[in-house]
Design a protein around this motif. Structure first.
Motif, mmCIF file in Angstrom:
data_model
loop_
_atom_site.group_PDB
_atom_site.id
_atom_site.type_symbol
_atom_site.label_atom_id
_atom_site.label_comp_id
_atom_site.label_asym_id
_atom_site.label_seq_id
_atom_site.Cartn_x
_atom_site.Cartn_y
_atom_site.Cartn_z
ATOM 1 N N LEU A 195 0.968 -1.155 0.019
ATOM 2 C CA LEU A 195 -0.006 0.231 -0.048
ATOM 3 C C LEU A 195 0.756 1.261 0.003
ATOM 4 O O LEU A 195 0.607 2.165 -0.691
ATOM 5 N N GLY A 196 1.741 1.312 1.152
ATOM 6 C CA GLY A 196 2.744 2.091 0.898
ATOM 7 C C GLY A 196 3.425 2.416 -0.136
ATOM 8 O O GLY A 196 3.761 3.548 -1.016
ATOM 9 N N GLU A 197 4.138 1.219 -0.813
ATOM 10 C CA GLU A 197 4.840 1.433 -1.976
ATOM 11 C C GLU A 197 4.076 1.897 -3.062
ATOM 12 O O GLU A 197 4.568 2.854 -3.987
ATOM 13 N N HIS A 198 2.746 1.726 -3.286
ATOM 14 C CA HIS A 198 1.882 2.138 -4.306
ATOM 15 C C HIS A 198 2.079 3.660 -4.446
ATOM 16 O O HIS A 198 2.489 4.204 -5.487
ATOM 17 N N GLY A 199 1.830 4.330 -3.397
ATOM 18 C CA GLY A 199 2.066 5.819 -3.236
ATOM 19 C C GLY A 199 3.385 6.308 -3.533
ATOM 20 O O GLY A 199 3.588 7.217 -4.356
ATOM 21 N N LEU A 200 4.424 5.672 -3.238
ATOM 22 C CA LEU A 200 5.745 6.093 -3.282
ATOM 23 C C LEU A 200 6.015 5.867 -4.658
ATOM 24 O O LEU A 200 6.791 6.913 -5.288
ATOM 25 N N SER A 201 5.752 4.780 -5.385
ATOM 26 C CA SER A 201 6.149 4.569 -6.719
ATOM 27 C C SER A 201 5.640 5.598 -7.627
ATOM 28 O O SER A 201 6.037 5.796 -8.778
ATOM 29 N N LYS A 202 4.454 6.052 -7.188
ATOM 30 C CA LYS A 202 3.709 7.123 -8.289
ATOM 31 C C LYS A 202 3.936 8.484 -7.888
ATOM 32 O O LYS A 202 3.551 9.231 -8.713
ATOM 33 N N SER A 203 4.543 8.805 -6.978
ATOM 34 C CA SER A 203 4.791 10.170 -6.406
ATOM 35 C C SER A 203 6.025 10.713 -7.217
ATOM 36 O O SER A 203 7.001 9.980 -7.145
ATOM 37 N N PRO A 204 6.077 11.997 -7.676
ATOM 38 C CA PRO A 204 7.323 12.560 -8.187
ATOM 39 C C PRO A 204 8.227 12.540 -6.913
ATOM 40 O O PRO A 204 8.023 12.784 -5.689
ATOM 41 N N LYS A 205 9.457 11.970 -7.183
ATOM 42 C CA LYS A 205 10.489 11.795 -6.460
ATOM 43 C C LYS A 205 10.978 13.082 -5.581
ATOM 44 O O LYS A 205 11.014 13.118 -4.293
ATOM 45 N N LYS A 206 10.785 14.045 -6.317
ATOM 46 C CA LYS A 206 11.435 15.412 -5.776
ATOM 47 C C LYS A 206 10.233 15.890 -4.612
ATOM 48 O O LYS A 206 10.676 16.621 -3.531
ATOM 49 N N ASP A 207 9.023 15.431 -4.576
ATOM 50 C CA ASP A 207 8.120 15.776 -3.447
ATOM 51 C C ASP A 207 8.116 14.849 -2.137
ATOM 52 O O ASP A 207 7.862 15.124 -1.179
ATOM 53 N N LEU A 208 8.868 13.739 -2.547
ATOM 54 C CA LEU A 208 8.986 12.719 -1.139
ATOM 55 C C LEU A 208 9.451 13.327 0.059
ATOM 56 O O LEU A 208 9.012 12.782 1.320
ATOM 57 N N PRO A 209 10.777 13.943 0.132
ATOM 58 C CA PRO A 209 11.061 14.264 1.229
ATOM 59 C C PRO A 209 10.099 15.137 1.962
ATOM 60 O O PRO A 209 9.928 15.288 3.369
ATOM 61 N N LEU A 210 9.567 16.046 1.280
ATOM 62 C CA LEU A 210 8.384 17.298 1.762
ATOM 63 C C LEU A 210 7.423 16.504 2.406
ATOM 64 O O LEU A 210 6.877 16.617 3.474
ATOM 65 N N VAL A 211 6.835 15.676 1.672
ATOM 66 C CA VAL A 211 5.752 14.729 2.357
ATOM 67 C C VAL A 211 6.051 14.022 3.393
ATOM 68 O O VAL A 211 5.237 13.880 4.304
ATOM 69 N N LEU A 212 7.203 13.220 3.582
ATOM 70 C CA LEU A 212 7.591 12.845 4.562
ATOM 71 C C LEU A 212 7.836 13.543 5.745
ATOM 72 O O LEU A 212 7.337 13.377 6.962
ATOM 73 N N GLY A 213 8.294 14.791 5.395
ATOM 74 C CA GLY A 213 8.462 15.813 6.783
ATOM 75 C C GLY A 213 7.116 16.199 7.155
ATOM 76 O O GLY A 213 6.807 16.377 8.317
ATOM 77 N N MET A 214 6.245 16.391 6.403
ATOM 78 C CA MET A 214 4.674 16.663 6.653
ATOM 79 C C MET A 214 4.199 15.575 7.626
ATOM 80 O O MET A 214 3.302 15.803 8.653
ATOM 81 N N THR A 215 4.270 14.294 7.172
ATOM 82 C CA THR A 215 3.662 13.289 7.885
ATOM 83 C C THR A 215 4.602 12.999 9.193
ATOM 84 O O THR A 215 3.926 12.703 10.202
ATOM 85 N N MET A 216 6.127 13.300 9.348
ATOM 86 C CA MET A 216 6.584 13.184 10.540
ATOM 87 C C MET A 216 6.352 14.104 11.461
ATOM 88 O O MET A 216 6.534 13.890 12.859
ATOM 89 N N TYR A 217 5.696 15.366 11.154
ATOM 90 C CA TYR A 217 5.388 16.513 12.071
ATOM 91 C C TYR A 217 4.698 16.158 13.183
ATOM 92 O O TYR A 217 5.071 16.245 14.260
ATOM 93 N N GLU A 218 3.700 15.280 13.112
ATOM 94 C CA GLU A 218 2.884 14.626 14.184
ATOM 95 C C GLU A 218 3.174 13.243 14.324
ATOM 96 O O GLU A 218 2.240 12.348 15.025
ATOM 97 N N GLY A 219 3.976 12.475 13.724
ATOM 98 C CA GLY A 219 4.367 11.017 13.683
ATOM 99 C C GLY A 219 4.999 10.642 14.869
ATOM 100 O O GLY A 219 5.857 11.278 15.487
ATOM 101 N N ASP A 220 4.535 9.495 15.285
ATOM 102 C CA ASP A 220 5.261 8.561 16.565
ATOM 103 C C ASP A 220 6.567 8.539 15.932
ATOM 104 O O ASP A 220 6.781 7.590 14.866
ATOM 105 N N PRO A 221 7.627 8.788 16.365
ATOM 106 C CA PRO A 221 9.275 8.511 15.981
ATOM 107 C C PRO A 221 9.443 7.075 15.620
ATOM 108 O O PRO A 221 10.098 6.355 14.837
ATOM 109 N N GLU A 222 8.569 6.251 16.530
ATOM 110 C CA GLU A 222 8.748 4.736 16.495
ATOM 111 C C GLU A 222 8.166 4.110 14.905
ATOM 112 O O GLU A 222 8.652 3.554 14.062
#
Ligand SMILES: [Fe+2]
Length: 221
Positions: free
Chosen positions: A150-177
């Motif tokens: 499921l995760g790979e589906h989104g990753l494989s179809k997203s422009p690579k340049k956007d991934l670090p920002l989307v990850l940062g957005m997600t990490m903002y409230e994410g449990d570090p674990e």
């Protein structure tokens, strides 16, 4: 090994926070300020893409697995999920139709903001139902390897340049674990660099878009 669905809560939390803020971001753009409209529009376009890919992955991978294995329990909820996805896709289409014109001229801002209101209401209802009814089923019926697709589906179809920002957005409230678990599937370099780079990227993005590096947390879970 069964699916660890905590990453889904983390993505939902990000979408909840960011889509909730979008209507007001649009309303706050002054008439004629196309420079500001472009900043908000680019942010909105990225979120719409993330949402679209998130749902596409569920449509293609998750619903068929649950229907195959979940018997009556799956039949009682998956059609509702599909219907909600259609409603969200329709709202996304309207937004996608209105965005370019608004971005170029700032005209019809209220129509666009209203479309984002509708999109957010539908999304919130959908995510809540999914967390209450679908995720407990997925934990029982879906393997960790299938869940990872499921995760790979989104990753494989997203422009690579956007991934670090989307990850940062997600990490903002994410449990570090949970963040660590998600990153454990990434290549070594990404695993080393992303925990440092992604939050800083989101902080500067949020400063530009929301006027603060620390937008209000929704604390979904
Ligand atoms: Fe979801």
């Amino acid at each position: 090994m069964g699916a660890d669905v905590r990453d889904m809560f983390m993505v939902h939390t990000m979408m909840h926070r960011e889509f909730q803020l979008l209507p007001q971001l649009v309303r706050d753009v002054a008439e004629g300020d196309t420079k500001r409209a472009a900043v908000v529009a680019r942010h909105a376009e990225l979120l719409c893409l993330v949402l679209h890919l998130h749902h596409e992955g569920e449509d293609v991978i998750l619903w068929p697995l649950l229907l195959e294995r979940g018997g009556d329990q799956a039949l009682a909820i998956v059609p509702t999920m599909e219907e909600q996805h259609h409603g969200i896709e329709a709202a996304l289409e309207l937004v996608t139709m209105l965005l370019p014109g608004w971005k170029a001229t700032t005209r019809n801002g209220e129509a666009l903001a209203g479309a984002f209101d509708v999109l957010f209401d539908r999304l919130l209802e959908h995510m809540t139902t999914e967390e209450n009814k679908i995720l407990p089923l997925a934990e029982k019926l879906v393997t960790a390897a299938e869940w990872a697709k499921l995760g790979e589906h989104g990753l494989s179809k997203s422009p690579k340049k956007d991934l670090p920002l989307v990850l940062g957005m997600t990490m903002y409230e994410g449990d570090p674990e949970v963040v660590g678990e998600v990153l454990s599937h990434a290549p070594l370099m990404a695993r080393l660099i992303m925990p440092l780079v992604a939050p800083r990227l989101y902080a500067s993005h949020a400063r530009r878009v929301h006027g603060t590096a620390t937008p209000a947390r929704v604390g979904r879970r």
